[in-house]
Design an enzyme around this catalytic site. Sequence first.
Site, PDB file in Angstrom:
ATOM      1  N   TYR A 174       0.905  -1.103   0.088  1.00 28.50           N
ATOM      2  CA  TYR A 174       0.269   0.232   0.155  1.00 28.50           C
ATOM      3  C   TYR A 174       1.047   1.208   0.110  1.00 28.50           C
ATOM      4  CZ  TYR A 174      -3.328   3.491   1.799  1.00 28.50           C
ATOM      5  OH  TYR A 174      -4.220   4.604   1.923  1.00 28.50           O
TER       6      TYR A 174
ATOM      7  N   ASP B   1       9.427   3.177  -1.179  1.00 32.10           N
ATOM      8  CA  ASP B   1       8.660   3.586  -0.288  1.00 32.10           C
ATOM      9  C   ASP B   1       8.700   3.379   1.236  1.00 32.10           C
ATOM     10  OD1 ASP B   1       4.675   3.725   0.000  1.00 32.10           O
ATOM     11  OD2 ASP B   1       6.488   4.453   1.125  1.00 32.10           O
TER      12      ASP B   1
ATOM     13  N   LYS C 153       4.978   9.349   8.361  1.00 30.16           N
ATOM     14  CA  LYS C 153       4.978   8.950   9.616  1.00 30.16           C
ATOM     15  C   LYS C 153       6.012   9.530  10.628  1.00 30.16           C
ATOM     16  CE  LYS C 153       2.603   4.692   7.797  1.00 30.16           C
ATOM     17  NZ  LYS C 153       1.378   4.719   8.481  1.00 30.16           N
TER      18      LYS C 153
END
Length: 433
Positions: free
Chosen positions: A146, A241, A269
Amino acid sequence: MARELSRSTQLQQRAERYFPGGVNSPVRAFRAVGGNPPFITRAEGAWLYDVDGNRYLDYVGSWGPMILGHAAPHVIQAIEAAARRGVSYGASTPIESDLAELINRAVPSIQKMRFVSSGTEAVMSAIRLARAFTNRKFIIKFEGCYHGHADALLVKAGSGVATLGIPGSAGVPEETAQFTLAIPYNNIAAVEAAFAAHPNAIACVIVEPVVGNSGTIAPAPGYLQALRDITQKNGALLLFDEVMTGFRVSLGGAQQLYNIQPDLTTLGKIVGGGLPVGVFGGREEIMDMLAPLGPVYQAGTLSGNPLAMAAGSATVGYLLAHHKDVYSQLEKSTAAIAEGVAKLAAEAGVPLTTNRVGSMFTWFFTAAPVTDYASASTSNTESFGTFHRAMLDAGVWLPPSQFEAAFVGTEHNDVTLKLTLKAAAHAFKTLKN
Ligand code: KE4
């Protein structure tokens, strides 16, 4: 013992008046594990506190950012000091370069970068840049990975897409999805076949170098190097990523842990310390294609927001200054948690596969080794749901999906370990009855 959740239940009903499913992000709805989610009103250290006065030991950490625990004093002080100078100027500030310097020291492959406000925005922008730099349309992603909810990436995605069992997403035109090749992770032959089928047409390979969004899955030995070699050979860019793995699996992320130099990297994050920050960056010649220098447009009202920069600098600065102690502590504490519970499962006769890289881990309710999304999908999600509810009732907050990673921070300790093991032993008994 079921928890008193009456206030949360009322708040869920109120939230459903305003938000689809009562949430601002689908995984928070607890749909895959049943029951209504407790509403959280405060967090400190390793703990969450809900509106009914319950306390939970937190293994989600806001889905990764809270590696230093909630409300870390020096992060709060940095945010408070920044807020007193005003919250947003829409102009250049010194603190953007302060954080950029820290990121570049930790992740040297990020020679130049751009701050944005989410991981989705970082990935979306990096894909646009890769397509412009190579003048190619196709991208390769991996099933179960994802990368945020930009159209091109919602093809066989992980995280909430996998959790809800939806094939991709409505609203993404076939004309867009056709340029996204989704192939199995940890399978080099599939990558070679994709390049052979699309010669000189693939702009980049985007990968979660350690997958977190199918649950935690480590790269097979040599896999990441093979991706690096294949992309190099075919004139495609390699995009790591690291929104989840950045500052998580080591100070320099998965690219440091596995010694691979990608062309582009995305972060999120932890880099924002819990405030909205995404980063995309990499080789200077690629990044300089961005406006105002080059023809690729990307922008953002709150990009480089001073408060977010302050929270990110306080967090990344601390990790840089104390990385030896932090990451060795996290390695030990996470191993004790993940393996301690795995041992209890074995004693209870509950099939469990435990995958862990650094301070991210997943307990898969399957006996099969989990090396890709297909094997992750052999997990018994019903058992996971029963386990999750039993742990929640015992005051342990796990990600509400089999296809998510759990996270450990510096505030987890021997006391929280003991609580976790006690709760898990009881939860496995619930499963066996
Ligand atoms: P955001 O847009 O949610 O900040 O980042 C998207 C993203 C990109 N890349 C990776 C590897 C990610 O893990 C994410 C977001 N992760 C999910 C949890 N697995 C966010 C939680 C949520 O969607 O509420």
